[in-house]
Structure formats: C-alpha cells, structure tokens
Design a protein around this motif. Structure first.
Motif, short mmCIF file in Angstrom:
data_model
loop_
_atom_site.label_atom_id
_atom_site.label_comp_id
_atom_site.label_asym_id
_atom_site.label_seq_id
_atom_site.Cartn_x
_atom_site.Cartn_y
_atom_site.Cartn_z
N ARG A 43 -6.47 -0.89 -6.99
CA ARG A 43 -8.22 -1.22 -7.38
C ARG A 43 -8.85 -0.21 -6.61
N ASP A 44 -8.51 0.62 -5.87
CA ASP A 44 -9.61 1.61 -5.55
C ASP A 44 -8.79 2.94 -5.04
N LYS A 45 -9.45 3.99 -4.64
CA LYS A 45 -8.73 5.31 -4.34
C LYS A 45 -7.66 5.23 -3.15
N SER A 46 -7.97 4.33 -2.04
CA SER A 46 -7.11 4.00 -1.02
C SER A 46 -5.72 3.67 -1.55
N GLU A 47 -5.76 2.53 -2.47
CA GLU A 47 -4.50 1.93 -2.94
C GLU A 47 -3.90 2.95 -4.05
N ALA A 48 -4.39 3.85 -4.50
CA ALA A 48 -3.95 4.45 -5.38
C ALA A 48 -3.18 5.93 -4.73
N THR A 49 -3.98 6.25 -3.50
CA THR A 49 -3.27 7.13 -2.75
C THR A 49 -2.04 6.56 -2.19
N THR A 50 -2.00 5.36 -1.89
CA THR A 50 -0.90 4.98 -1.21
C THR A 50 0.32 4.90 -2.12
N ALA A 51 -0.08 4.42 -3.51
CA ALA A 51 0.91 4.53 -4.51
C ALA A 51 1.58 5.89 -4.52
N PHE A 52 0.69 6.96 -4.79
CA PHE A 52 0.89 8.33 -4.94
C PHE A 52 1.96 8.90 -3.70
N GLU A 53 1.70 8.48 -2.59
CA GLU A 53 2.36 8.60 -1.27
C GLU A 53 3.87 8.07 -1.32
N ALA A 54 3.89 6.87 -1.99
CA ALA A 54 5.20 6.31 -2.10
C ALA A 54 5.97 7.12 -3.29
N MET A 55 5.28 7.45 -4.35
CA MET A 55 5.89 8.22 -5.08
C MET A 55 6.61 9.73 -4.85
N ARG A 56 5.84 9.91 -4.04
CA ARG A 56 5.94 11.44 -3.29
C ARG A 56 7.26 11.46 -2.42
N ARG A 57 7.61 10.07 -1.99
CA ARG A 57 8.85 10.00 -1.06
C ARG A 57 10.20 9.53 -1.86
N GLN A 58 9.90 9.35 -3.41
CA GLN A 58 11.03 9.05 -4.30
C GLN A 58 11.66 10.41 -5.12
N LYS A 59 12.67 10.91 -3.94
CA LYS A 59 13.03 12.32 -4.30
C LYS A 59 14.63 12.17 -4.66
N ARG A 60 15.31 11.25 -4.46
CA ARG A 60 16.74 11.18 -4.76
C ARG A 60 17.16 9.83 -5.12
N LEU A 61 18.32 9.79 -5.68
CA LEU A 61 19.12 8.65 -5.92
C LEU A 61 20.46 8.94 -5.22
N THR A 62 20.55 8.25 -4.11
CA THR A 62 21.99 8.21 -3.38
C THR A 62 22.64 6.62 -3.46
N ARG A 63 21.74 5.50 -3.52
CA ARG A 63 22.20 4.27 -3.49
C ARG A 63 21.46 3.31 -4.51
N PRO A 64 22.02 2.28 -4.86
CA PRO A 64 21.20 1.13 -5.59
C PRO A 64 19.75 1.10 -5.03
N GLY A 65 18.62 0.53 -5.65
CA GLY A 65 17.46 0.54 -4.93
C GLY A 65 16.52 1.72 -4.87
N GLU A 66 17.10 2.92 -4.85
CA GLU A 66 16.34 4.18 -4.77
C GLU A 66 15.68 4.48 -6.06
N ILE A 67 14.78 5.00 -5.98
CA ILE A 67 13.85 5.57 -7.32
C ILE A 67 13.67 7.22 -6.93
N LEU A 68 13.91 7.72 -8.16
CA LEU A 68 13.41 9.07 -8.25
C LEU A 68 12.23 9.35 -9.25
N THR A 69 11.27 9.76 -8.81
CA THR A 69 9.85 10.07 -9.29
C THR A 69 9.55 11.56 -9.54
N LEU A 70 9.38 11.69 -10.77
CA LEU A 70 9.10 13.23 -11.13
C LEU A 70 7.84 13.47 -11.95
#
Length: 196
Positions: A43-70
């Motif tokens: 809803r605001d820049k703070s929440e969008a930044t939180t979403a971006f930081e979560a996507m930045r940590r999504q770097k690999r798939l080693t087990r179910p539940g993990e997400i890779l974002t490119l």
C-alpha cells in the motif's frame, strides 16, 4: 544451483535482484494495475520495499517451499522491466509454480514471454520438475494469453470463489507437464525470437 544464477536470452538477462534495483522495481511494483494481481500487496513505499527485500533473498531452490526470483533486465539499456518467480511446491511430485510481473510500459513486446519461457526451461531441464502450474485472476486476459501461448492448458476456472474488495473474485489455473514442454521446445525457441 549457485546463488548467483543468471540466465541470458536474446534480449534479456535474468538475474537475482541487487540493492540498486530498488527504484526500478518500486516503479512498477506499486502501480495499481500491477498490484491488483500480486499476492504480496504493497500500500505504500515501505511495504513495497519489504516485498523487494523478500524477493532479493529468493536466490535458490534447494527444497520445497523455496522461491527463486529473477529480475528481467533488458540487455539494450539495463532497464529492470519486471520479474519471474519459480516456487518449488512439492518434491515428491516434482511440482512448481511460476509467477511473473512486468511494468506496463514494457508490455506487448514479448519480453515477459521470453523471460517466462527461459525460467520454464530452467525448471524442467535443470531442476527436473515434472509439472509447472500458474494461477491468474479471471480478468487478467494478458497473463492468460501468455500462459496459453507457452502451451499451458487451462485446468480449472474457479468462479466467484472469494470476495475481494466487495466483488466476487475468479481464478484461472494453468499447467504444463515436462514432456509436453519438451515436445514443443522448437515452438518455444521460435517464440523467443518473435516480438509479440
């Protein structure tokens, strides 16, 4: 898989997000026409930044539940145009979910199709997934068109299954099997070179 995964297509570099991508991602992520189709609302820049930081940590798939974002980065000028995510949902059945978002200004040029196709190649050929599915809103005609163009079939149409902001919501569920994707690889190769 390495944590610095990079894929290259004719016009794109698909790579994990860097801190310096924040402004580019916020420029499309918080737009109402993009937000309406995302799971992670901002809803605001703070929440969008939180979403971006979560996507930045999504770097690999080693087990179910993990997400890779490119991030989708245009080779021509380094513009970050959107992102594609692959979530490993089930190890035993080899299932994965693909999600994507692209800035409206870069739509209708075939970039998203090129990026999603490359990530599906990765999912089937490197991660050896058996089935990939995608869920989109019933009124998101552009995403449904893209998924059909990639050979995914509509497996379910959930009508009025939930209330969203006072209106009935509908969902479309698409999927494709590994053998179906491999059978049509030549079509996908041609599609990657075509500008829609």
């Amino acid at each position: 898989m390495t944590t610095d995964l990079t894929l290259k297509t004719d016009r794109l570099t698909l790579r994990t997000f860097e801190r310096s991508d924040l402004d580019d991602v916020l420029s499309y992520y918080s737009l109402p026409e993009v937000q309406r189709y995302l799971d992670w609302k901002a809803r605001d820049k703070s929440e969008a930044t939180t979403a971006f930081e979560a996507m930045r940590r999504q770097k690999r798939l080693t087990r179910p539940g993990e997400i890779l974002t490119l991030g989708m980065v245009r080779k021509l000028d380094g513009a970050v145009m959107g992102h594609v995510s692959l979530r490993w949902t089930d190890a035993t059945a080899g299932q994965g979910e693909i999600r994507f978002a692209v800035a409206p200004v870069y739509r209708r040029h075939g970039y998203c199709r090129e990026a999603v196709s490359a990530v599906m190649d990765l999912a089937f050929n490197e991660y050896r997934l058996h089935r990939i599915f995608a869920v989109t809103a019933g009124d998101n005609e552009a995403s449904a068109r893209l998924l059909r163009a990639l050979g995914m079939r509509l497996e379910a149409h959930y009508r009025e299954h939930a209330l969203f902001q006072g209106e009935w919501d509908e969902e479309l569920h698409f999927a494709i099997l590994s053998r179906e994707w491999k059978r049509s690889e030549k079509i996908h190769e041609l599609a990657r070179h075509k500008v829609a």
